[in-house]
Design an enzyme around this catalytic site. Structure first.
Site, PDB file in Angstrom:
ATOM      1  CG  ASN A 189     -27.572  27.364 -11.930  1.00  0.00           C
ATOM      2  OD1 ASN A 189     -27.116  28.516 -12.046  1.00  0.00           O
ATOM      3  ND2 ASN A 189     -27.104  26.351 -12.611  1.00  0.00           N
ATOM      4  NE  ARG A 210     -23.081  26.847 -11.471  1.00  0.00           N
ATOM      5  CZ  ARG A 210     -22.962  27.173 -12.753  1.00  0.00           C
ATOM      6  NH1 ARG A 210     -23.999  27.655 -13.409  1.00  0.00           N
ATOM      7  NH2 ARG A 210     -21.825  27.024 -13.366  1.00  0.00           N
ATOM      8  CG  HIS A 243     -17.136  22.750 -15.310  1.00  0.00           C
ATOM      9  ND1 HIS A 243     -16.388  22.651 -16.458  1.00  0.00           N
ATOM     10  CD2 HIS A 243     -18.325  23.275 -15.688  1.00  0.00           C
ATOM     11  CE1 HIS A 243     -17.100  23.100 -17.493  1.00  0.00           C
ATOM     12  NE2 HIS A 243     -18.277  23.492 -17.043  1.00  0.00           N
ATOM     13  NE  ARG A 291     -16.454  29.725 -22.235  1.00  0.00           N
ATOM     14  CZ  ARG A 291     -17.108  28.996 -21.326  1.00  0.00           C
ATOM     15  NH1 ARG A 291     -16.663  27.777 -21.005  1.00  0.00           N
ATOM     16  NH2 ARG A 291     -18.175  29.457 -20.735  1.00  0.00           N
ATOM     17  CD  GLU A 311     -22.731  21.093 -12.570  1.00  0.00           C
ATOM     18  OE1 GLU A 311     -23.438  20.809 -13.555  1.00  0.00           O
ATOM     19  OE2 GLU A 311     -21.918  22.018 -12.572  1.00  0.00           O
TER      20      GLU A 311
END
Ligand code: ADP
Length: 421
Positions: free
Chosen positions: A26, A114, A203, A264, A407
């Site tokens: 990643n 990823r 996601h 956010r 993940e």
């Protein structure tokens, strides 16, 4: 490999090496996270110990995925860190080699990368070729912070082991099944299409993993259940999954849409942006930074970690309480909206840093929803545990689950599925 080695190898009884290891990378702008997993199905005599077996992957289907090593190289290009991604990957290779797990091992089957944005082009794990790299680069305008680093990681890894298959696994791919009614914004079609403006969702790797693990927890096949997954980390998104397929998700063109997040804003009237530009005289870059980095929980109360927000709430801090309430209000709206999108909900699953660790958020998000068949059990919900588990009351029509996301395992499965003989 030279002739001598070949001759020797030919003399011995050939013991074919099963290449069953996957290196998951990643690559971010300033860090590279890695994990080495073994995807071989454990034989009855060589089961991974419970400590190393991957959580949530034991019932129904794939029980492979033993973590052999993991780590992170940080501060790439910064003072005190390594110079660049090539140096970072060299360090990963060295760390693995020092544990006898070098990248030159014949047991290494594939590298899984990823990649954040796959646009509409990539809808599943994809074997990387020069053409694929070029396509991922073309998607940079849609993910200017992430895709460039992902591409750099891919290029460096390909240089390191040019002979090894490398696979890209996209954060957007799981959402490719969203119907057009959910994916398209209600704006002029030609303008939207010219600029790739549509809802992609993110996601996806986590939503895919958690929805499957939730089905497994219920003893069902993913095709038999409808699940709402709430991935609540620093970034946060909700996903409506019907019979194993995503039908809606809260993030859109970018990860800014949807839930209130750590920094956010999530959903906001787009006219706020025009207003800040026209009346507030703010340049567009500043508004971008405001909504992505200085909003959400941080903007509302100065903290974006729920541990700190919880402490402040316990002391009667009104600002922290209001930030919590706004976060929960939005979350509940999405639970209700996705219950309506799905019609029948079998399970709601909480995952990621907040979802896995905050009983207060889970309880507040679902409080009073008994009329929708949702009943959380206060004692089960309060218990701390690291495994996938149910926290609903026995009589709850909708199961409520806490499922640690994984993940890396999902990426490894995707990558391995393309190269497994
Ligand atoms: P990222 O999106 O960066 O991967 P994570 O999924 O790791 O984020 O989630 C990070 C967030 O999880 C933290 O900001 C914090 O709010 C929350 N968190 C982590 N541990 C706890 C805890 N024990 N209790 C409450 N919240 C927690």
């Amino acid at each position: 490999m030279n002739a001598q080695i070949n001759v020797n190898a030919a003399k011995e009884t050939p013991t074919p090496v099963t290449a069953s290891r996957v290196l998951v990378l990643n690559s971010g702008s300033s860090s590279v996270k890695y994990q080495l997993l073994d995807m071989a199905h454990p034989s009855p005599t060589s089961r991974p110990s419970p400590a190393t077996a991957i959580k949530g992957a034991t019932r129904h289907g794939d029980n492979s995925g033993t973590r052999l090593a993991s780590g992170i190289v940080e501060r790439i290009g910064e003072e005190g860190g390594v110079a660049d991604h090539a140096a970072a990957l060299k360090q990963v290779a060295d760390e693995l080699a020092s544990q006898g797990l070098g990248l030159d091992s014949p047991q290494l089957a594939v590298v899984g990368h990823r990649v954040v944005h796959g646009g509409t082009r990539f809808t599943g794990p994809t074997l990387i070729t020069d053409e694929v790299v070029a396509e991922i680069e073309k998607l940079v305008p849609l993910a200017p912070l992430h895709n460039p680093a992902n591409v750099t990681g891919i290029k460096v890894a390909r240089d390191l082991r040019p002979d090894l298959p490398q696979v890209a696994v996209f954060d957007t791919a799981f959402h490719a099944t969203m119907p057009e009614a959910a994916a398209r914004y209600a704006i002029d079609r030609a303008t939207a299409d010219r600029h790739g403006v549509r809802r992609y969702g993110f996601h996806g790797t986590s939503h895919a993993y958690v929805s499957r693990a939730t089905a497994a927890l219920l003893g069902k096949d993913p095709s038999e259940v409808n699940v709402i997954v709430l991935h609540l980390g620093n970034g946060a998104s909700a996903c409506a999954i019907e019979a194993g397929r995503c039908v809606d998700t809260s993030m859109g063109l970018t990860p800014l849409e949807g839930l209130v997040m750590g920094t956010r804003s999530g959903d906001i009237d787009p006219a706020v942006i025009f207003h800040l530009a026209r009346v507030g005289g703010m340049p567009v870059e500043e508004i971008d930074t405001l909504l992505n980095k200085r909003s959400g929980l941080l903007g509302l109360c100065g903290d974006n970690d729920f541990r700190e927000i919880g402490r402040r709430m316990a002391e009667g801090d009104a600002e922290a309480q209001l930030a919590f309430d706004i976060y929960i209000h939005r979350l509940r709206k999405y639970v209700g909206a996705y219950a309506a999108v799905l019609g029948r909900v079998d399970a709601i699953a909480f995952t990621a840093g907040v979802g896995e660790n905050s009983p207060a958020v889970r309880e507040a998000a679902l409080r009073g929803l008994e009329p929708l068949g949702i009943e959380i059990d206060a004692v089960r919900n309060a218990l701390r545990a690291g495994n996938a588990r149910l926290v609903s009351a026995d009589g709850s029509r909708v199961a409520v689950a806490v499922v640690p996301t994984n993940e890396e395992l999902e990426i490894a499965r995707g990558a391995y599925s393309l190269v497994r003989a």
